[in-house]
Design a protein around this motif. Structure first.
Motif: not given
Length: 426
Positions: A187-210
């Motif tokens: 729960n900090d600036a980095d973590g909230n940015a990386w973990g954002d369900p819309n603009v964080g890393v998860a959508p990019g991982f999903a596009a690569a099949g993860y």
């Protein structure tokens, strides 16, 4: 518009005379020392990012003296605390009358300092934080892209989440996994940015099949990761990722081992950038992976000293007795940028002139080219953000218990050579 308090301070230093009605006119011409403020987390859980500060500032002071540059570097410690970072930025501006601010090392320091400097009209060069947490995190309404505005005085260079997504998935593609990824997002600036369900890393991982398993935010300096470990076990996670401060990752890694959680890869940002952080883990540090923003293996040269990356790394080890770390290159590059801006500025004591010099920079530094030309950056951030190259690496434990950082993926930056291939955790 420069703030009234900034004008008053400059006047007190002899740069302006305040005329009747609050207007200003140039003072009698005089020579004034150029003051550079520098803020970084020299103590606290992020102190590893500042390990090369003293080494680098000594280099810069020597260079400035040789070049006849009348400059003074005033250093402040953010203590890894955002509130403290904002306070010392004000001190540098109001009490010390700086002409240029340099700031580095995670959004906890770069963001509050940049925000203060933008408000006060102080030219600022920032680095060592992914550009999304830096740019978006400072917007008044980070959830509304339509409201985002460029900055007039603050400029940033580093890589972005799109780069770390590509590097991480490129490394994981070298392994045989089930593509289930567990996320550690504080729960900090980095973590909230990386973990954002819309603009964080998860959508990019999903596009690569993860697929990303996100058990939610935790507080920095937590002492119990059992909830996260159980969630990862239940989801049959093969890969752990996240953006974790060093002490927290040590806690997580040790508890994961104790609780029998054995993923095939742990690829985390921030926590394992430093050899000492990995060495504390002993054999559990072998084959941990992370992003690599700079190394002794990078093919760049300093615009100040002419040193290669290998020579700069060796010089640090010779001077300090410690192994090189990634922040060395970026702290060095900050002072490369400062020297270049001061030399090119029409008036290094004038904020608008210095900001213009920053905006028109084009320097081949020890971390690569730095130029705010909008290349590879979305239009909304093109004025203020410059991207630098990113590759992926793994820590290899040697017989004597020390570690080497080996570049294992360079698809995003082919000019940076690889030294091995990705290996699963043993």
């Amino acid at each position: 518009m420069i703030s009234r308090r900034r004008i008053i301070k400059t006047a007190a230093a002899g740069g302006l005379i305040i005329a009747a009605g609050g207007l200003s006119m140039p003072a009698i011409a005089q020579v004034r020392k150029i003051r550079i403020g520098y803020v970084s987390p020299q103590t606290g859980p992020l102190a590893g990012f500042a390990e090369a500060d003293a080494f680098t500032i000594a280099m810069f002071n020597k260079y400035a003296a040789e070049q006849g540059m009348d400059v003074e570097v005033i250093v402040k410690d953010s203590q890894s605390n955002p509130n403290r970072a904002a306070d010392v930025a004000q001190e540098l501006i109001i009490d010390d009358g700086i002409n240029l601010m340099l700031v580095a090392s995670t959004p906890e320091t770069t963001n509050p300092v940049s925000t203060v400097c933008e408000s006060e009209g102080v030219p600022t060069i920032s680095t060592k934080a992914p550009w999304q947490p830096w740019f978006i995190g400072q917007q008044g309404n980070p959830g509304d892209p339509g409201s985002w505005k460029p900055f007039d005085f603050t400029y940033h260079y580093f890589w972005g989440l799109e780069d770390v997504i590509a590097v991480f998935t490129n490394m994981w593609n070298q392994l045989d996994t089930n593509k289930q990824v567990g996320g550690l997002f504080p729960n900090d600036a980095d973590g909230n940015a990386w973990g954002d369900p819309n603009v964080g890393v998860a959508p990019g991982f999903a596009a690569a099949g993860y697929e990303t398993v996100d058990p939610g935010r935790y507080q920095n300096l937590t002492d119990d990761f059992t909830a996260q470990i159980n969630a990862f076990k239940q989801a049959n996670v093969d890969i752990v990722t996240g953006v974790v401060i060093p002490p927290d990752f040590t806690t997580f890694r040790n508890q994961a081992t104790q609780q029998g959680f054995t993923p095939k890869a742990m690829t985390v940002a921030k926590a394992i950038l430093f050899p000492q952080s990995v060495e504390t883990l002993g054999t559990s540090g072998h084959n941990l992976s992370s992003e690599v923003w700079w190394s002794a293996n990078h093919p760049f040269t300093s615009s100040l000293t002419g040193e290669s990356c290998a020579e700069l790394a060796a010089g640090f080890t010779e001077a300090t007795g410690r192994p090189w770390t990634q922040p060395i290159g970026f702290v060095h590059s900050l002072f490369e940028m400062a020297a270049d801006v001061i030399k090119r500025s029409e008036d290094p004591t004038n904020a608008e002139a210095v900001a213009e010099a920053i905006a028109t920079s084009d320097v081949n530094t020890i971390v690569g080219r730095v130029a705010w030309n909008g290349e590879g950056v979305p239009p909304f951030a093109a004025k203020n953000v410059c991207k630098t190259p990113l590759v992926g690496g793994q820590w290899r434990r040697k017989d004597d218990g020390t570690f080497d950082l080996v570049v294992v993926d360079n698809k995003t930056a082919p000019n940076i050579p690889t030294q091995g291939v990705m290996e699963a955790l043993s």
